[in-house]
Design a protein around this motif. Structure first.
Motif, PDB file in Angstrom:
ATOM      1  N   ALA A 161     128.663 110.920  71.389  1.00 52.65           N
ATOM      2  CA  ALA A 161     129.981 110.041  71.098  1.00 52.65           C
ATOM      3  C   ALA A 161     129.799 109.622  70.374  1.00 52.65           C
ATOM      4  O   ALA A 161     131.234 108.730  70.785  1.00 52.65           O
ATOM      5  CB  ALA A 161     130.118 110.444  72.600  1.00 52.65           C
ATOM      6  N   THR A 202     133.329 114.983  70.149  1.00 47.90           N
ATOM      7  CA  THR A 202     134.070 115.069  71.415  1.00 47.90           C
ATOM      8  C   THR A 202     133.465 116.662  71.865  1.00 47.90           C
ATOM      9  O   THR A 202     133.854 117.372  73.057  1.00 47.90           O
ATOM     10  CB  THR A 202     135.159 115.205  71.672  1.00 47.90           C
ATOM     11  N   GLU A 203     134.029 117.720  71.194  1.00 48.32           N
ATOM     12  CA  GLU A 203     134.074 118.756  71.834  1.00 48.32           C
ATOM     13  C   GLU A 203     132.616 119.598  71.193  1.00 48.32           C
ATOM     14  O   GLU A 203     132.479 119.578  69.630  1.00 48.32           O
ATOM     15  CB  GLU A 203     135.101 119.940  71.018  1.00 48.32           C
ATOM     16  N   HIS A 228     131.999 110.086  67.473  1.00 47.95           N
ATOM     17  CA  HIS A 228     133.637 110.759  67.910  1.00 47.95           C
ATOM     18  C   HIS A 228     133.540 112.157  67.872  1.00 47.95           C
ATOM     19  O   HIS A 228     134.149 113.196  67.867  1.00 47.95           O
ATOM     20  CB  HIS A 228     134.481 109.901  67.024  1.00 47.95           C
TER      21      HIS A 228
END
Length: 188
Positions: free
Chosen positions: A127, A132-133, A130
């Motif tokens: 996180a 996120t998937e 960045h």
């Protein structure tokens, strides 16, 4: 030692970025809820161990469980097995492949009951950068109940492959700002 989710377990070996080779995995597939995940994967790995022992085959790596979140909340498609190059167990088994390339990993010490704390650390690391998937992740059981009954000696590596576009600008992999190269890792 039971560490609640959301707290950092100081015994966890730091989250690091590594370059990994692709690895074929042979084993059993299943769908499992988060609550049944450990029981389903453990049962599949026990069955695989019996098959390997009967065939006199040694795996090329640790027991591995691949986890893919599916469309239902708190549910995963799992693949539990081993790396068996050129396997010939005489049983119809599922096959999968751990992707090669950049990945983030952390080694969890101790009981599987506290493994979620390590996932929290990896999730916080992702996180902060960045990412996120996460279409898949896996656990490698480096030392477990097959080797010792002492749960304090157990070691489980949690691995999440990084997307091919990582590192994004402003989120370098290496502490010196350069991408991680094969054989190099960085601890966060």
């Amino acid at each position: 030692m039971n560490t609640p989710t959301g707290q950092v377990d100081p015994r966890v070996v730091g989250v690091e970025v590594v370059t990994r080779a692709a690895v074929p995995i042979v084993g059993f597939r299943a769908t499992a809820s988060l609550c049944a995940l450990r029981a389903r994967s453990s049962a599949a790995l026990r069955t695989m161990s019996v098959l390997l022992e009967r065939a006199g085959v040694w795996p090329a790596g640790p027991a591995t469980v691949i986890l893919r979140p599916n469309n239902r909340p708190d549910s995963f498609e799992i693949m539990a097995g081993y790396s068996l190059p050129g396997h010939a167990l005489g049983v119809d088994l599922a096959t999968d492949r751990l992707p090669g390339g950049l990945a983030v990993q952390a080694v969890h010490p101790g009981s599987w009951d506290t493994l979620l704390g390590t996932y929290d650390q990896v999730g916080e690391w992702l996180a902060a950068r960045h990412v996120t998937e996460v279409p898949l992740m896996w656990e490698e059981y480096l030392v477990g109940p097959q080797a010792t009954e002492d749960v304090h000696a157990w070691r489980t590596r949690v691995v999440v492959p990084l997307p091919g576009t990582w590192p994004a600008r402003g989120n370098p992999a290496g502490q010196d700002g350069t991408p991680v190269s094969p054989g190099r890792s960085t601890t966060a």
